[in-house]
Write an enzyme that holds these catalytic residues in place. Structure first.
Site, PDB file in Angstrom:
ATOM      1  N   GLU A 110      -6.419  -6.016   3.736  1.00  0.00           N
ATOM      2  CA  GLU A 110      -6.337  -7.198   2.872  1.00  0.00           C
ATOM      3  C   GLU A 110      -7.504  -7.265   1.887  1.00  0.00           C
ATOM      4  O   GLU A 110      -8.049  -8.326   1.601  1.00  0.00           O
ATOM      5  CB  GLU A 110      -6.242  -8.480   3.710  1.00  0.00           C
ATOM      6  N   GLY A 111      -7.878  -6.110   1.359  1.00  0.00           N
ATOM      7  CA  GLY A 111      -8.999  -5.998   0.437  1.00  0.00           C
ATOM      8  C   GLY A 111     -10.229  -5.538   1.175  1.00  0.00           C
ATOM      9  O   GLY A 111     -10.794  -6.283   1.976  1.00  0.00           O
ATOM     10  N   THR A 112     -10.637  -4.285   0.959  1.00  0.00           N
ATOM     11  CA  THR A 112     -11.821  -3.789   1.664  1.00  0.00           C
ATOM     12  C   THR A 112     -13.044  -4.611   1.257  1.00  0.00           C
ATOM     13  O   THR A 112     -13.127  -5.131   0.138  1.00  0.00           O
ATOM     14  CB  THR A 112     -12.105  -2.312   1.344  1.00  0.00           C
ATOM     15  N   ASN A 113     -13.988  -4.715   2.164  1.00  0.00           N
ATOM     16  CA  ASN A 113     -15.199  -5.479   1.854  1.00  0.00           C
ATOM     17  C   ASN A 113     -15.948  -4.896   0.662  1.00  0.00           C
ATOM     18  O   ASN A 113     -16.597  -5.621  -0.094  1.00  0.00           O
ATOM     19  CB  ASN A 113     -16.113  -5.529   3.076  1.00  0.00           C
TER      20      ASN A 113
ATOM     21  N   THR B 286       0.818  -1.215   0.000  1.00  0.00           N
ATOM     22  CA  THR B 286       0.000   0.000   0.000  1.00  0.00           C
ATOM     23  C   THR B 286       0.853   1.267   0.000  1.00  0.00           C
ATOM     24  O   THR B 286       1.859   1.358   0.704  1.00  0.00           O
ATOM     25  CB  THR B 286      -0.924   0.014   1.221  1.00  0.00           C
TER      26      THR B 286
ATOM     27  N   SER C 290       2.033  -3.254   8.299  1.00  0.00           N
ATOM     28  CA  SER C 290       2.076  -4.032   9.536  1.00  0.00           C
ATOM     29  C   SER C 290       3.453  -4.657   9.694  1.00  0.00           C
ATOM     30  O   SER C 290       3.987  -5.253   8.757  1.00  0.00           O
ATOM     31  CB  SER C 290       1.003  -5.129   9.512  1.00  0.00           C
TER      32      SER C 290
ATOM     33  N   SER D  34      -2.194   4.649  -3.641  1.00  0.00           N
ATOM     34  CA  SER D  34      -2.733   3.376  -4.123  1.00  0.00           C
ATOM     35  C   SER D  34      -3.134   2.515  -2.945  1.00  0.00           C
ATOM     36  O   SER D  34      -2.299   1.931  -2.271  1.00  0.00           O
ATOM     37  CB  SER D  34      -1.710   2.634  -4.982  1.00  0.00           C
TER      38      SER D  34
END
Length: 629
Positions: free
Chosen positions: A438-441, A193, A227, A197
């Site tokens: 880890e990929g937004t909902n 990230t 993280s 982006s």
């Protein structure tokens, strides 16, 4: 009827133009096939239940019977770790202290290294415990039941941090780095990230330029919200590189993945971010200034970094479902303890219907979530590669179900739930990030809907091709016509009753009816919108929610059927939960699909779009105060 199929097939041509849009939205790389028509016929079939759901077909091989990939020896092996890990959390780790100090103390981390917690899936000969995905998930449940912040420290290290080395590393890369990160006390991080982006991972600006002698790359740029970014000495980093396109002979920018050591020089980081939750995990901005990376540290192939990044995320998403299943269990324990002990108006809380409904829904959600997560891990361990949509669904379902369960637990406890001592407020703060990272909902819903629609569109194109030579394709044509005829006039359709235990046939019928309605809706959307469906996010979200509910029905039906067949001591209770879930899930499917077809709701979506635009223009609410002052 045949004209309808032909019209859909024509519109499905336009779906090719979606490829780049979907690639940026998705968690799975979309690439153009270079296969010949003959090779396409021999291509391995897609066994994904969710992919085929969009075609109105039940691909049951990865769902029924419920996939358990562990033999007795593997069960005993992971079972040997359950007590030591549980003991670690009860006797060593202090989640509240971790949260308040915003870090994990060295003594606690030392115990984790000694337990082997940082190399759970690394081969034993390289210093790890060599757990498969299902075994890994079982231990993740224990972590999720105790300390999500610590879980991020562990998960960011191996689920994504060095997962790329496990998946794509050469023999030399694995032998060099895996012993360090599994048992050598060296932390890893996943650096994708950037400020510009987030969900659009393909738009990264970080750049690596190959030296004139071709022996190394010079990396410059920065990454945010990494993280373990402040403690990691080994990072999987993604950067733009200039790559020669063999097809055109032109050079173009493509993302490449690298293994970067802090010891290369030029790697630094900012201070730890101050966060709402998961406070004990180190999250920091990472800077790269003229970092010299040997060419042998390219991970995978040059220019295929986007594929590497997305497959790392795909491969690790199932673990989130396992982890949050543990969190939900903790919340349910707290809620039931309180409900059975607290007396109000002369009666125990557990005797009130309102509380009973809350507890029942909490248990059902935990069961369904666990069913999905272990189904995916089982398929992965059995060698499946067709699980990407299922993994996306698992992440969305788990993160939203856990939030609901935690919120309801707090509600049941009332004021006590709001207090720090119950630890529910910490879990709630920690849980909020799971719907984002880890990929937004939001993006994963679009990924599920658009990828599924593209898959359905390609199938309908096959039907159109069949009409060009009907004599040679009568089987395909009549099969498609028969399927649609029976579905449209209410005869036949999808029948799942033969896949489940007889006592669950009514629930299976609800699932089959949902699949029929879903497939007809997909087809109607293709006819109406063609490639423009990519812009209809109001509709795509309803479609994704329906797919999630249907897959959840199938997963839990399969698990409960296996329990009934094996005479499990909890089989009857599992049957109760699945029946409850299927009634409500099938009702939500009907409602969501009706909204897609409803002129009234479509008009309402337009109103919402106008409201949103006016808010953004004003950067504020638009309406006046009621008293005009």
């Amino acid at each position: 009827m045949f004209r309808a199929i032909n019209k859909v097939a024509k519109n499905s041509k336009a779906l090719k133009n979606q490829t780049e849009v979907i690639r940026c939205l998705s968690a799975q790389p979309q690439t153009k096939s270079k296969q010949t028509p003959r090779a396409e016929k021999a291509a391995k079939p897609n066994l994904s239940f969710v992919h085929n759901l969009f075609r109105g077909q039940v691909e049951s091989s990865q769902v029924f019977p419920y996939p358990i990939a562990l033999n007795q020896e593997q069960i005993e092996y992971v079972g040997a770790f359950v007590d030591p890990v549980s003991k670690f959390f009860s006797e060593v780790n202090n989640a509240d202290r971790n949260d308040m100090n915003a870090q994990v103390d060295e003594e606690t981390l030392k115990h984790l290294w000694e337990l082997g917690a940082f190399g759970l899936q690394v081969p034993q000969e390289l210093g790890g415990l060599e757990l498969n995905n299902t075994q890994y998930g079982r231990l993740a449940e224990i972590i999720g039941m105790n300390d999500l912040g610590l879980g991020i420290v562990i998960g960011a290290h191996q689920s994504i941090g060095f997962k790329g080395i496990l998946l794509y590393g050469t023999k030399e890369q694995k032998e060099k780095y895996l012993p360090k990160v599994s048992s050598g006390g060296v932390y890893a991080a996943f650096a994708l990230t950037e400020p510009s982006s987030g969900s659009d991972a393909a738009s990264i600006k970080c750049r690596a330029v190959k030296s004139a002698d071709g022996k190394h790359y010079i990396l410059n740029g920065s990454k945010i919200w990494i993280s373990n970014g402040g403690i990691a000495d080994i990072m999987t980093v993604f950067a733009q590189t200039e790559v020669l396109d063999e097809a055109t002979g032109q050079k173009k920018d493509k993302v490449t993945a690298f293994i970067v050591e802090r010891g290369f020089g030029g790697v630094s980081n900012g201070p730890p971010e101050k966060k709402m939750g998961i406070k004990c995990s180190n999250t920091a901005e990472v800077y790269f200034e003229d970092v010299k990376i040997p060419v042998e540290n390219v991970l995978g192939k040059e220019g295929e970094g986007f594929k590497v990044a997305m497959n790392i995320l795909n491969n690790g998403r199932f673990g989130m479902g396992m982890t949050l299943g543990g969190t939900m269990r903790y919340c349910i324990q707290k809620a039931t303890d309180h409900a059975t002990q607290r007396t109000q108006f002369g009666k125990k809380l557990e005797s009130y219907g309102g509380i009973q409904e809350k507890l029942a829904r909490m248990s059902v959600l935990q069961y369904v979530n666990q069913s999905i997560a272990y189904m995916i891990s089982g398929n992965m361990d059995l060698g499946s590669n067709d699980y990407h949509l299922e993994a996306a669904i698992s992440k969305v379902f788990a993160s939203e179900a856990a939030w609901y369960v935690c919120d309801e637990a707090i509600q049941i406890l009332g004021g006590m739930g709001f207090m720090r001592d119950t630890q529910l407020e910490r879990f709630m703060r920690d849980l909020r990030i799971f719907r984002i990272f880890e990929g937004t909902n939001d993006i994963l819903r679009l990924f599920v809907a658009l990828t599924g629609i593209q898959y359905a569109g390609s199938h309908l194109k096959e039907v159109q091709k069949a009409f060009q030579n009907p004599a040679a394709n009568l089987g395909l044509i009549f099969k498609e016509a028969s399927k649609r005829a029976s579905s449209y006039i209410g005869l036949g359709g999808v029948d799942m009753t033969g896949l489940v235990e007889p006592s669950l046939k009514n629930s299976a019928k609800l699932c089959g009816e949902s699949i029929d309605m879903f497939a007809r809706t997909v087809e109607s959307l293709l006819i109406k919108y063609g490639k423009k469906i990519v812009d209809e996010q109001f509709l795509l979200n309803r479609l994704a929610d329906s797919a999630i509910d249907i897959y959840a029905m199938a997963s839990s039906l399969s698990r409960a059927s296996s329990a009934l067949k094996s005479n499990s001591p909890t089989a009857d209770f599992e049957k109760l939960m699945v029946e409850t879930w299927c009634v409500e899930a099938s009702d939500r499917v009907r409602i969501n699909l009706r909204k897609i077809h409803s002129a009234e709701f479509n008009e309402n979506y337009k109103r919402m779009s106008v409201i949103s635009k006016k808010l953004c223009e004003a950067h504020d609410i638009v309406h006046n105060n009621p008293i005009g002052v």
